[in-house]
Enzyme design. Structure first.
Site, PDB file in Angstrom:
ATOM      1  N   ASP A  84       0.982  -1.192  -0.009  1.00  0.00           N
ATOM      2  CA  ASP A  84      -0.147   0.009   0.078  1.00  0.00           C
ATOM      3  C   ASP A  84       0.819   1.341  -0.017  1.00  0.00           C
ATOM      4  OD1 ASP A  84      -2.482   1.376   0.127  1.00  0.00           O
ATOM      5  OD2 ASP A  84      -2.611   1.242   2.375  1.00  0.00           O
ATOM      6  N   GLU A 135      -1.671   5.831  -8.505  1.00  0.00           N
ATOM      7  CA  GLU A 135      -2.577   7.023  -8.028  1.00  0.00           C
ATOM      8  C   GLU A 135      -2.507   8.132  -8.819  1.00  0.00           C
ATOM      9  OE1 GLU A 135      -2.244   7.193  -3.692  1.00  0.00           O
ATOM     10  OE2 GLU A 135      -2.526   9.403  -3.811  1.00  0.00           O
ATOM     11  N   HIS A 177      -7.716   9.417   4.155  1.00  0.00           N
ATOM     12  CA  HIS A 177      -7.350   8.410   4.907  1.00  0.00           C
ATOM     13  C   HIS A 177      -7.821   8.613   6.413  1.00  0.00           C
ATOM     14  CE1 HIS A 177      -4.090   7.276   1.936  1.00  0.00           C
ATOM     15  NE2 HIS A 177      -4.844   6.220   2.321  1.00  0.00           N
ATOM     16  N   GLY A 178      -8.298   7.660   7.370  1.00  0.00           N
ATOM     17  CA  GLY A 178      -8.618   8.142   8.727  1.00  0.00           C
ATOM     18  C   GLY A 178     -10.104   8.571   8.827  1.00  0.00           C
ATOM     19  N   HIS A 207      -9.551   4.924  -2.021  1.00  0.00           N
ATOM     20  CA  HIS A 207      -8.796   4.635  -0.698  1.00  0.00           C
ATOM     21  C   HIS A 207      -9.688   5.324   0.561  1.00  0.00           C
ATOM     22  CE1 HIS A 207      -4.544   3.650  -1.449  1.00  0.00           C
ATOM     23  NE2 HIS A 207      -5.338   3.645  -2.789  1.00  0.00           N
ATOM     24  N   GLY A 208      -9.437   5.286   1.552  1.00  0.00           N
ATOM     25  CA  GLY A 208     -10.055   5.979   2.645  1.00  0.00           C
ATOM     26  C   GLY A 208     -11.355   5.432   2.925  1.00  0.00           C
ATOM     27  N   ASN A 229     -10.273   0.270  -0.101  1.00  0.00           N
ATOM     28  CA  ASN A 229      -9.401   0.099   1.061  1.00  0.00           C
ATOM     29  C   ASN A 229      -9.878   0.502   2.398  1.00  0.00           C
ATOM     30  OD1 ASN A 229      -7.794  -0.186  -1.387  1.00  0.00           O
ATOM     31  ND2 ASN A 229      -6.243   1.096  -0.753  1.00  0.00           N
ATOM     32  N   ASN A 231      -8.863   0.543   6.630  1.00  0.00           N
ATOM     33  CA  ASN A 231      -7.558   0.275   7.425  1.00  0.00           C
ATOM     34  C   ASN A 231      -7.970   0.754   8.830  1.00  0.00           C
ATOM     35  OD1 ASN A 231      -5.208   0.041   8.835  1.00  0.00           O
ATOM     36  ND2 ASN A 231      -4.182   1.827   7.791  1.00  0.00           N
ATOM     37  N   THR A 232      -8.334   2.122   9.040  1.00  0.00           N
ATOM     38  CA  THR A 232      -8.634   2.561  10.445  1.00  0.00           C
ATOM     39  C   THR A 232      -9.678   1.940  11.012  1.00  0.00           C
ATOM     40  OG1 THR A 232      -7.575   4.802   9.336  1.00  0.00           O
ATOM     41  CG2 THR A 232      -9.153   5.011  11.533  1.00  0.00           C
TER      42      THR A 232
HETATM   43  P1  13P Z   1      -8.936   4.139   5.994  1.00  0.00           P
HETATM   44  O1  13P Z   1      -7.784   4.077   7.011  1.00  0.00           O
HETATM   45  O2  13P Z   1      -9.430   5.453   5.869  1.00  0.00           O
HETATM   46  O3  13P Z   1      -9.696   3.167   5.928  1.00  0.00           O
HETATM   47  O4  13P Z   1      -7.910   4.112   4.561  1.00  0.00           O
HETATM   48  C1  13P Z   1      -7.238   3.030   4.190  1.00  0.00           C
HETATM   49  C2  13P Z   1      -6.433   3.227   2.880  1.00  0.00           C
HETATM   50  O5  13P Z   1      -6.953   3.749   1.968  1.00  0.00           O
HETATM   51  C3  13P Z   1      -5.426   2.498   2.780  1.00  0.00           C
HETATM   52  O6  13P Z   1      -4.558   2.832   1.649  1.00  0.00           O
END
Ligand code: 13P
Length: 287
Positions: A84, A135, A177-178, A207-208, A229, A231-232
């Site tokens: 990533d 990207e 992100h976040g 993303h995000g 994607n 993550n958070t």
């Molecule tokens: P989030 O942490 O906002 O879910 O984003 C994850 C992401 O885009 C990883 O590249």
């Protein structure tokens, strides 16, 4: 066996659903995502940022752990191990370590340099059956030290990068992100529609994924997004479940301090979040 992300994303684009990329941080995360994918017959992408790779002692450790875990757990659904937001050097190191997919995040280079470096990475990756994400228009917010301003991508630039032969394209459309701030303007669907028009069958990446409302996710998928994607959100679920366990004093009861017990609620919470996202993205039973 690990696979590149190309085929699973082309199928998702054609079938109007999205495959989740869930970022992993350690053994518990990896096991939770792999088991949830298998239980729900969903293809999945394991995302590893350069920071998370370093935390897990290096890309070689990550690739070896994922491969061995898939064998020991009898994982049969398609799984891609994806770098990533990779730098130029990071993309090379991940490919050498055995990743099956890489994102080359060149959004901070001028466009000409971006094109040259992307071409070079694509040539090496494709010779080894590895997929490449590029990207256009930086994703806003901060992730593991990678900071972006949240630019909205230029559809013509997207076409130019797509034509280089990347396998998936991340385009900034106001996503960050976040956690999203309360005054967030939402995703820019006009721009997304133009990008999809220019890039045709190219799988688009959002993303995000944390905190984007369900209707926006569905609209994004209808406009060609086939990889999302997250993550958070897994981190928040893990932290909340772990906090509850400790606040309830469960670590002090019997052998509640045993890491296999202490980390179990967080592990289950990641599984629940991943399943919820797979349902929303429509990838269940698509393996
Ligand atoms: P989030 O942490 O906002 O879910 O984003 C994850 C992401 O885009 C990883 O590249």
């Amino acid at each position: 066996m690990l696979v590149s992300a190309t085929e699973m994303l082309q199928k998702a684009k054609a079938g109007k659903y999205a495959v989740g990329q869930f970022n992993i941080n350690n053994l518990e995360w990896t096991k939770a995502v792999l088991l949830t994918a298998e239980e729900n017959r969903s293809p999945v992408i394991l995302g590893v940022s350069e920071g998370a790779g370093k935390y897990m002692t290096g890309f070689k450790t990550v690739a070896a752990m994922v491969r061995a875990m898939m064998e020991e757990l009898n994982i049969t659904v398609p799984v891609a191990l994806h770098l990533d937001h990779g730098s130029y050097e990071g993309a090379y190191r991940a490919m050498e370590a055995g990743f099956s997919s890489v994102m080359f995040d060149v959004s901070h280079y001028p466009i000409d340099e971006n094109i040259e470096k992307t071409k070079e990475i694509i040539a090496k990756a494709h010779a080894e059956g590895i997929s490449v994400e590029a990207e256009v228009g930086a994703i806003g917010g901060e992730e593991d030290g990678v900071v972006g301003n949240g630019e909205v991508a230029d559809p013509d630039e997207c076409k130019m990068i797509a034509d280089l032969g990347v396998d998936m394209l991340a385009a900034g459309i106001g996503n960050i992100h976040g956690k999203y701030p309360a005054n967030w303007a939402g995703l820019n669907f006009d721009v997304l529609a133009k990008i999809q028009e220019k890039t045709g069958t190219m799988p688009l990446v959002l993303h995000g994924g944390t905190g984007i409302p369900a209707e926006m996710i569905q609209e994004a998928i209808s406009l060609g997004v086939s990889k999302i994607n997250v993550n958070t959100e897994c981190q928040l679920s893990f932290a909340e479940a772990t906090r509850k366990y400790i606040e309830a004093g469960k670590d002090l009861e019997g052998k509640g301090f045993d890491p296999r017990k202490l980390l179990a609620p967080g592990f289950e919470a990641i599984k629940a979040t991943v399943k919820e996202k797979m349902e929303l993205f429509g990838s269940i039973n698509k393996a």
